[in-house]
Design a protein around this motif. Structure first.
Motif, PDB file in Angstrom:
ATOM      1  N   GLN A   1      97.439 -15.177  16.215  1.00  0.00           N
ATOM      2  CA  GLN A   1      96.984 -15.469  17.474  1.00  0.00           C
ATOM      3  C   GLN A   1      96.436 -14.185  18.103  1.00  0.00           C
ATOM      4  O   GLN A   1      95.345 -14.294  18.790  1.00  0.00           O
ATOM      5  CB  GLN A   1      98.015 -15.763  18.247  1.00  0.00           C
ATOM      6  CG  GLN A   1      98.594 -17.208  18.111  1.00  0.00           C
ATOM      7  CD  GLN A   1      99.887 -17.543  18.858  1.00  0.00           C
ATOM      8  OE1 GLN A   1     100.604 -16.670  19.400  1.00  0.00           O
ATOM      9  NE2 GLN A   1     100.087 -18.785  19.309  1.00  0.00           N
ATOM     10  N   ARG A   2      96.847 -13.011  17.647  1.00  0.00           N
ATOM     11  CA  ARG A   2      96.293 -11.574  17.958  1.00  0.00           C
ATOM     12  C   ARG A   2      94.973 -11.748  17.650  1.00  0.00           C
ATOM     13  O   ARG A   2      93.929 -11.201  18.244  1.00  0.00           O
ATOM     14  CB  ARG A   2      97.151 -10.430  17.412  1.00  0.00           C
ATOM     15  CG  ARG A   2      96.419  -9.206  17.980  1.00  0.00           C
ATOM     16  CD  ARG A   2      97.639  -8.098  17.092  1.00  0.00           C
ATOM     17  NE  ARG A   2      97.520  -8.211  15.781  1.00  0.00           N
ATOM     18  CZ  ARG A   2      96.530  -8.234  15.063  1.00  0.00           C
ATOM     19  NH1 ARG A   2      95.463  -7.714  14.995  1.00  0.00           N
ATOM     20  NH2 ARG A   2      97.027  -8.305  13.505  1.00  0.00           N
ATOM     21  N   LEU A   3      94.673 -12.027  16.294  1.00  0.00           N
ATOM     22  CA  LEU A   3      93.497 -11.773  15.840  1.00  0.00           C
ATOM     23  C   LEU A   3      92.472 -12.760  16.402  1.00  0.00           C
ATOM     24  O   LEU A   3      91.292 -12.659  16.616  1.00  0.00           O
ATOM     25  CB  LEU A   3      93.600 -12.264  14.204  1.00  0.00           C
ATOM     26  CG  LEU A   3      92.478 -11.913  13.385  1.00  0.00           C
ATOM     27  CD1 LEU A   3      92.009 -10.497  13.219  1.00  0.00           C
ATOM     28  CD2 LEU A   3      92.556 -12.583  12.027  1.00  0.00           C
ATOM     29  N   SER A   4      92.831 -13.846  16.614  1.00  0.00           N
ATOM     30  CA  SER A   4      91.808 -15.062  17.115  1.00  0.00           C
ATOM     31  C   SER A   4      91.613 -14.865  18.615  1.00  0.00           C
ATOM     32  O   SER A   4      90.522 -15.066  19.040  1.00  0.00           O
ATOM     33  CB  SER A   4      92.362 -16.336  16.757  1.00  0.00           C
ATOM     34  OG  SER A   4      93.477 -16.665  17.650  1.00  0.00           O
ATOM     35  N   ALA A   5      92.495 -14.300  19.168  1.00  0.00           N
ATOM     36  CA  ALA A   5      92.243 -13.859  20.551  1.00  0.00           C
ATOM     37  C   ALA A   5      90.837 -12.927  20.522  1.00  0.00           C
ATOM     38  O   ALA A   5      90.336 -13.011  21.882  1.00  0.00           O
ATOM     39  CB  ALA A   5      93.319 -13.177  21.333  1.00  0.00           C
ATOM     40  N   GLY A   6      90.894 -11.803  19.731  1.00  0.00           N
ATOM     41  CA  GLY A   6      89.679 -11.282  19.903  1.00  0.00           C
ATOM     42  C   GLY A   6      88.219 -11.826  19.735  1.00  0.00           C
ATOM     43  O   GLY A   6      87.428 -11.384  20.032  1.00  0.00           O
ATOM     44  N   TRP A   7      88.435 -13.141  19.359  1.00  0.00           N
ATOM     45  CA  TRP A   7      87.057 -13.966  19.017  1.00  0.00           C
ATOM     46  C   TRP A   7      86.637 -14.667  20.440  1.00  0.00           C
ATOM     47  O   TRP A   7      85.451 -15.161  20.688  1.00  0.00           O
ATOM     48  CB  TRP A   7      87.330 -15.299  18.269  1.00  0.00           C
ATOM     49  CG  TRP A   7      87.508 -14.769  16.848  1.00  0.00           C
ATOM     50  CD1 TRP A   7      87.279 -13.361  16.498  1.00  0.00           C
ATOM     51  CD2 TRP A   7      87.863 -15.504  15.657  1.00  0.00           C
ATOM     52  NE1 TRP A   7      87.780 -13.187  14.898  1.00  0.00           N
ATOM     53  CE2 TRP A   7      87.840 -14.544  14.682  1.00  0.00           C
ATOM     54  CE3 TRP A   7      88.419 -16.826  15.693  1.00  0.00           C
ATOM     55  CZ2 TRP A   7      88.670 -15.070  13.456  1.00  0.00           C
ATOM     56  CZ3 TRP A   7      88.827 -17.221  14.375  1.00  0.00           C
ATOM     57  CH2 TRP A   7      89.072 -16.320  13.346  1.00  0.00           C
ATOM     58  N   THR A   8      87.514 -14.590  21.388  1.00  0.00           N
ATOM     59  CA  THR A   8      87.110 -15.255  22.555  1.00  0.00           C
ATOM     60  C   THR A   8      85.748 -14.817  23.455  1.00  0.00           C
ATOM     61  O   THR A   8      84.826 -15.536  23.706  1.00  0.00           O
ATOM     62  CB  THR A   8      88.328 -15.020  23.757  1.00  0.00           C
ATOM     63  OG1 THR A   8      89.411 -15.422  23.354  1.00  0.00           O
ATOM     64  CG2 THR A   8      87.905 -15.798  24.882  1.00  0.00           C
ATOM     65  N   PRO A   9      85.536 -13.437  23.428  1.00  0.00           N
ATOM     66  CA  PRO A   9      84.343 -12.971  23.907  1.00  0.00           C
ATOM     67  C   PRO A   9      82.858 -13.547  22.969  1.00  0.00           C
ATOM     68  O   PRO A   9      81.972 -14.145  23.700  1.00  0.00           O
ATOM     69  CB  PRO A   9      84.008 -11.428  23.854  1.00  0.00           C
ATOM     70  CG  PRO A   9      85.698 -11.174  23.888  1.00  0.00           C
ATOM     71  CD  PRO A   9      86.451 -12.322  23.217  1.00  0.00           C
TER      72      PRO A   9
END
Length: 174
Positions: free
Chosen positions: A109-117
């Protein structure tokens, strides 16, 4: 069963060595089984391994095998590719995961949250493309170079090559 490690960086080797040493509890799956379960061709798995995205070992008879947790990594790679990440970006993301243990849900989840932008920017670009392409096709000229509405006298050329307005540049004022 004898295992050998592929040529990876020291950190990746130590993490994979821990998995190799624990193969009696983690279990190993053959490349064909990994391909079947992940839906990724064996040739792509070998390519991922060559690029350092996944790591496995070889049985005493020389057959390529992978720790079971590689299934999650392959799933992650596929998801990342589906949203348009390049393999170098995927490798950087995987390198940020913890070593010596299978990543947890919180890690992913931490890793994929960085993809939001990144996703937001791609959604905006696709929305612009949809909206502007529809207007362009509607005008009938089918040419952004000669288009009287969006780019008269090719004024966008001063902003660089390619479809400048579709990548977000504003039209040049008269």
């Amino acid at each position: 069963m004898s295992k050998t490690l592929p040529r990876l960086g020291a950190a990746a080797r130590s993490a994979e060595a821990a998995d190799l040493a624990d193969s009696s509890t983690a279990g190993w799956i053959a490349i064909g089984e990994l391909a079947r379960r992940s839906g990724v061709p064996a040739s792509a798995l070998r390519f991922y391994e060559e690029r350092g995205l996944i790591a496995g070992g070889r049985s005493a008879s020389g057959r390529r095998q992978y720790p079971r947790h590689v299934l999650r990594r392959v799933g992650f790679i596929r998801a990342a590719q589906n949203i348009g990440l390049a393999l170098d970006e995927i490798a950087a993301a995987l390198a940020s995961l913890p070593e010596g243990r299978t990543p947890t849900k919180a890690d992913w989840q931490r890793l994929s949250a960085g993809w939001t932008p990144l996703l937001d920017a791609r959604i905006a670009a696709l929305t612009r493309l949809r909206d502007q392409l529809g207007a362009c096709i509607g005008c009938g000229c089918l040419s952004l170079k000669a288009c009287k509405l969006y780019n008269p006298q090719d004024r966008a050329a001063v902003k660089g090559s390619g479809a400048r307005y579709l990548v977000g540049d504003k039209p040049v004022a008269d």
